[in-house]
Structures are given as structure tokens and as C-alpha cells.
Design a protein around this motif. Sequence first.
Motif, short mmCIF file in Angstrom:
data_model
loop_
_atom_site.label_atom_id
_atom_site.label_comp_id
_atom_site.label_asym_id
_atom_site.label_seq_id
_atom_site.Cartn_x
_atom_site.Cartn_y
_atom_site.Cartn_z
N LYS A 1 54.34 -42.61 70.01
CA LYS A 1 55.69 -42.06 70.00
C LYS A 1 55.83 -40.92 71.00
O LYS A 1 54.92 -40.13 71.19
N GLU B 1 57.76 -38.34 70.61
CA GLU B 1 57.75 -37.07 69.88
C GLU B 1 56.31 -36.59 69.67
O GLU B 1 56.03 -35.39 69.76
N GLN C 1 54.96 -35.10 72.95
CA GLN C 1 55.45 -33.74 73.20
C GLN C 1 54.77 -32.73 72.27
O GLN C 1 54.40 -31.63 72.69
#
Length: 149
Positions: free
Chosen positions: A64, A66, A69
Motif C-alpha cells: 500500500k 500509505e 509513506q
Amino acid sequence: MEEKNASNVHINIYGGTNQILPNATKAEQHFYYRAEQPETPAPDAQPRPWTEDDKRRLSLYLEKEESLQAYIATLAACTTAQQAGEAVAEMCANEPKMDSELIVKEKFIRLLLPFLVRLEKGKGIDNLRVNINNAWLGRKRQLRKPTIG
């Protein structure tokens, strides 16, 4: 002799721009303001030492965006090799594309180096490998401990 009924006036001025106009009936002051954007960059716009290619290479192991990050932020915040090892152990535990063999390979550790910006000492491949191994083994021991309840 003629007497004058004049009052004594004391004026104290402490800096700034002041005008004393004893006989004025009206005073006007005009301010001209030129709006410009500040030169300081926004907090998110700070230059990063890693490139988009570095992020893309690491993203091959993460499912993913997310997660990518979050792990980049975690790695960038690490100030010691031990913290970096713990971050990698966390990645390995949560990401299905990673295993204990992958995270200690030189190829994978080199992917992490651009993100370890606050790490001043201990950035060597061997040192990071030792810290990753220690963090991974500590995590496995933690999972095996029986809970007292």
C-alpha cells in the motif's frame, strides 16, 4: 506686564515615527502594502535527499502507498542503527512480501540507505544487518513469551 495663561506640555517620544502638529486641524496617514508570498517553503515542501526512484524501488516490497509513506517517515526519523533495525523488523512483520532472509540482504539494506537521513553513525551495511537481525530476533522472542494472565 501682560500675563499669559499658557499650559506646560511635556511630550515624551520613545522611538517610532512621530509627528507633532500643534496647529493642525486634520491629519491623514496613508499606508501602502505590497503583498508578496513568503520565501520560506511549507513544511511538506522541504527537499528530501531521496528520489522518486528510491521510493519506487522500496515500494516493490510494500503493498500500500500509505504503508510506503509511513515506513519512509519512520526510517527518516531514525537516529540510531538500532531504531532503523526495529523499523525494518516492524516492516517485515507487517508486509507479506518481506521475510527474514530478505531484510538482511545487502541489496535490500542498500534500498533503505537514502531514507536514513538522520543516522549519523552506523550506516554501514554490516552494522545495519546486525541491528536488523537483533531487532528481528528480539521481536520473535517477544512473540514466543507466554503471557501471564
